[in-house]
Scaffold this active site. Structure first.
Site, PDB file in Angstrom:
ATOM      1  N   GLU A 229       3.829  33.097   5.707  1.00  0.00           N
ATOM      2  CA  GLU A 229       3.840  33.860   4.726  1.00  0.00           C
ATOM      3  C   GLU A 229       3.534  35.510   4.984  1.00  0.00           C
ATOM      4  OE1 GLU A 229       1.812  32.191   1.521  1.00  0.00           O
ATOM      5  OE2 GLU A 229       1.605  30.808   2.351  1.00  0.00           O
ATOM      6  N   GLU A 339       1.214  37.016  -6.560  1.00  0.00           N
ATOM      7  CA  GLU A 339       0.509  36.387  -6.831  1.00  0.00           C
ATOM      8  C   GLU A 339      -0.991  37.320  -6.958  1.00  0.00           C
ATOM      9  OE1 GLU A 339      -1.195  32.157  -4.737  1.00  0.00           O
ATOM     10  OE2 GLU A 339       0.262  33.558  -4.167  1.00  0.00           O
TER      11      GLU A 339
END
Length: 425
Positions: A229, A339
């Site tokens: 990520e 997020e």
């Protein structure tokens, strides 16, 4: 730290006992009395010394001091960060047992083919920088490492999640608790991804909450997922401020034991001496003002089995495939989006923003965007992904709008939201 104080205390008691032993071995009573007076005077001094020195000795190596043993140079950034320049061969990655005899590869053998670049312009966004550059540079042969408090960072290793994992594993479900996403996803067989991320500085209500924008390269079942990520985040719990920062994250076991942020555990091997992972990014975009962005490319080099990362054309380093099980060959899913953590302080949704804090329907210069979304296929070619799906389970709090493909922005989305509002109590 308590172990350190225990040994320090034991040393003090031992010294006092040795003094008393010397006293009672003396034959002359006057000499004994004289020695006892010396101990009586010495003991308070030793206690004071203990109270003063024990915390300092036992806390050494935390955020006040470089945790890296091989610091060549330290640079104080105008934003308060301290960047330690560490010799490339002494970086944290090589504490990993699988990387003890690893030979550093300084550059990739090849890049993905840029078939889309001729048709996509990049005039919409402006370049970004890291402020520490204004006060110095890390010498060649070193890498910049952001100095952090190890305990603070380790607390938050598990505060990461896989977007919309449908798992019955209770341990995995707890990892995803309080996480909210607005993402777009594709599934298949992939060997990397590239995207350009609009850069903002969202407001985060609680220290233990974060707001981020990133890409996820994943493989494996939810309960044991492997991920790579990268993106930008605001996370006061780790960094002790509300600035926007470049970050990476990886896990090889579903966010349980193996993996971490940035360079806080052995794994990612950095080769670049100019970009500090975890360092602040500036400037950031303004509503109805200038828009800033960064482009991230992650791809797998099949010959060496390395997952390389590049930011704005600068190769940063790589994750060796040996770190992973499912990602050792390829990725089966790629996600892009935002997020947040929502702790529901006071029993309602927090005001933590995603992206710019505006809903995607407001469009350019108000809502945050991700553009030129591409995947690397099995021919090492960058292509627009097919069959993209959006996931926004809390769309009244945060939403995403898939815009399709055009010549200027390729596949792109607008996303984000304000968190708590009349429709998101």
């Amino acid at each position: 730290m308590y172990v350190c104080i225990f040994f320090f205390s034991s040393f003090l008691i031992y010294e006092c006992c040795m003094q008393l032993r010397v006293i009672f071995l003396q034959d002359n009573l006057a000499s004994v009395l004289e020695k006892m007076m010396e101990v009586k005077v010495l003991l308070p001094f030793m206690v004071v010394l203990y109270l003063f020195m024990a915390p300092n000795w036992c806390y050494a190596g935390r955020s006040r001091f470089p945790k890296n043993k091989h610091v060549v140079k330290s640079i104080k950034s105008p934003d308060g960060d301290i960047i330690d320049c560490v010799h490339i061969s002494h970086q944290p990655a090589f504490d990993h047992p699988l990387l003890k005899n690893h030979t550093i590869k300084m550059r990739p053998s090849y890049h993905p083919n840029w078939i889309k670049d001729d048709n996509i312009t990049s005039s919409k966004g402006k370049a970004i920088t890291q402020l520490w550059h204004s006060n110095g540079k890390c010498p060649k042969g070193t890498i910049p490492i952001l100095r952090t408090n190890e305990e603070d960072v380790s607390k938050y290793v598990k505060k990461k999640s896989l977007p919309f994992a449908y798992s019955i594993d209770p341990e995995f479900t707890s990892v995803n608790e309080n996480h909210e996403h607005a993402i777009v996803r594709t599934q298949g067989n992939f060997f990397g991804t590239k995207a350009t991320f609009n850069l903002w500085n969202p407001k985060v209500q609680e220290n233990d909450e974060f707001s981020l924008t990133q890409l996820w390269v994943t493989a494996g079942p939810d309960s044991d997922v492997n991920t790579i990520e990268a993106g930008w985040q605001v996370y006061q719990g780790i960094y002790k401020d509300a600035t926007t920062r470049l970050f990476i994250f990886w896990t090889s076991d579903g966010y349980k034991q193996y993996g971490c942020y940035n360079l806080e555990c052995p794994g990612f091997i950095q080769t670049n001496n100019e970009i500090a992972i975890g360092g602040s990014l500036s400037p950031t975009s303004q509503v109805d003002g200038s828009q800033y962005e960064m482009t991230i490319l992650i791809w797998k080099e099949s010959k060496e089995g390395l997952w390389w990362m590049q930011v704005d054309g600068n190769v940063i380093g790589y994750w060796p495939a040996s770190l992973f099980s499912y990602l050792s060959e390829r990725s089966s899913r790629v996600d892009w989006g935002g997020e947040v953590i929502n702790l529901r302080s006071g029993g309602h949704h927090t005001t933590t923003q995603m992206g710019s804090g505006h809903f995607p329907q407001e469009g350019y210069r108000k809502a945050s965007y991700i553009r030129n979304i591409e995947i690397v296929d099995d021919s090492n070619t960058l292509r627009s992904p097919q069959d993209l799906l959006t996931f926004t389970p809390q769309e009244s709090c945060y939403d995403i709008d898939l815009k399709g493909i055009n010549d200027n922005w390729g596949s792109h989305v607008f996303y984000g939201g304000p968190g708590q509002n009349p429709n998101c109590p």
